[in-house]
Write a protein that holds these residues in place. Sequence first.
Motif, PDB file in Angstrom:
ATOM      1  N   HIS A 171       0.849  -1.198   0.000  1.00 40.45           N
ATOM      2  CA  HIS A 171       0.000   0.000   0.000  1.00 40.45           C
ATOM      3  C   HIS A 171       0.884   1.247   0.000  1.00 40.45           C
ATOM      4  N   ARG A 181       2.584   1.566  -3.477  1.00 38.68           N
ATOM      5  CA  ARG A 181       1.621   2.051  -4.485  1.00 38.68           C
ATOM      6  C   ARG A 181       1.334   3.532  -4.302  1.00 38.68           C
ATOM      7  N   ARG A 182       1.083   3.937  -3.045  1.00 39.19           N
ATOM      8  CA  ARG A 182       0.772   5.339  -2.754  1.00 39.19           C
ATOM      9  C   ARG A 182       1.936   6.249  -3.158  1.00 39.19           C
ATOM     10  N   CYS A 220       4.393   5.598  -5.264  1.00 36.94           N
ATOM     11  CA  CYS A 220       4.569   5.554  -6.719  1.00 36.94           C
ATOM     12  C   CYS A 220       3.582   6.487  -7.395  1.00 36.94           C
ATOM     13  N   GLU A 221       2.323   6.411  -6.995  1.00 36.07           N
ATOM     14  CA  GLU A 221       1.301   7.272  -7.594  1.00 36.07           C
ATOM     15  C   GLU A 221       1.597   8.741  -7.333  1.00 36.07           C
ATOM     16  N   PRO A 281       1.671   5.280 -12.051  1.00 36.35           N
ATOM     17  CA  PRO A 281       0.364   4.690 -11.721  1.00 36.35           C
ATOM     18  C   PRO A 281       0.460   3.240 -11.248  1.00 36.35           C
ATOM     19  N   ASN A 282      -0.552   2.807 -10.526  1.00 35.07           N
ATOM     20  CA  ASN A 282      -0.618   1.441 -10.014  1.00 35.07           C
ATOM     21  C   ASN A 282      -0.427   0.432 -11.144  1.00 35.07           C
ATOM     22  N   GLY A 283       0.391  -0.546 -10.926  1.00 33.36           N
ATOM     23  CA  GLY A 283       0.678  -1.566 -11.926  1.00 33.36           C
ATOM     24  C   GLY A 283       1.957  -1.283 -12.698  1.00 33.36           C
ATOM     25  N   HIS A 333       4.684   0.065 -11.609  1.00 30.44           N
ATOM     26  CA  HIS A 333       5.908  -0.230 -10.859  1.00 30.44           C
ATOM     27  C   HIS A 333       6.309  -1.695 -10.992  1.00 30.44           C
ATOM     28  N   ARG A 334       5.341  -2.591 -11.026  1.00 24.78           N
ATOM     29  CA  ARG A 334       5.668  -4.018 -11.188  1.00 24.78           C
ATOM     30  C   ARG A 334       6.290  -4.273 -12.561  1.00 24.78           C
ATOM     31  N   THR A 354      -4.662  -6.279 -18.001  1.00 26.07           N
ATOM     32  CA  THR A 354      -4.032  -5.210 -17.225  1.00 26.07           C
ATOM     33  C   THR A 354      -2.662  -4.865 -17.798  1.00 26.07           C
TER      34      THR A 354
END
Length: 157
Positions: free
Chosen positions: A33, A36-37, A39-40, A45-47, A49-50, A76
């Motif tokens: 969490h 993600r936060r 990174c955003e 955006p979410n996804g 970073h992976r 996705t």
Amino acid sequence: MKNDHTRMPRLLLERKDAKPSMFVNDVSRMFMHRVRRECEQNGVPNGYHRILMELSHNDGATQLQLVNLTHLTAPTVSVALGKMESEGLVTRQADTADMRVMKVCLTEKGRGKVAGVREIFHRADDALVKGIPQEELDIAMKVLRKMLVNLLEEEDK
């Protein structure tokens, strides 16, 4: 509520019947969490970073490989790659050995984003282990490795 994601972990700290798996699960969820936060907040955006992190280790991976490596769904990954390509973070190039295969490669701009994401992970790791002496971290790592080995052995049966 702003910290709704912390309500259940806070309650877990009070439980006398808590199991290691419950702590591992909550620590993992809270860690991701935070990643993600951050990174955003830093324009990733979410996804993304992976995908960025996987490409940093496997530049030139195919879309299907990215699906398997990131554990994201095929749609996705497809949508994210389209957006990432339009933002100049990745390019898709046909494999010279097999023109049917498209390889996904980081651009210089994408590599810059990877550096930012790595820094976010480092800060989150630092927060995770803050105040824990190295000898305790060494023991925790040994225990976590053994737990992972146990689960892998069970999967292989």
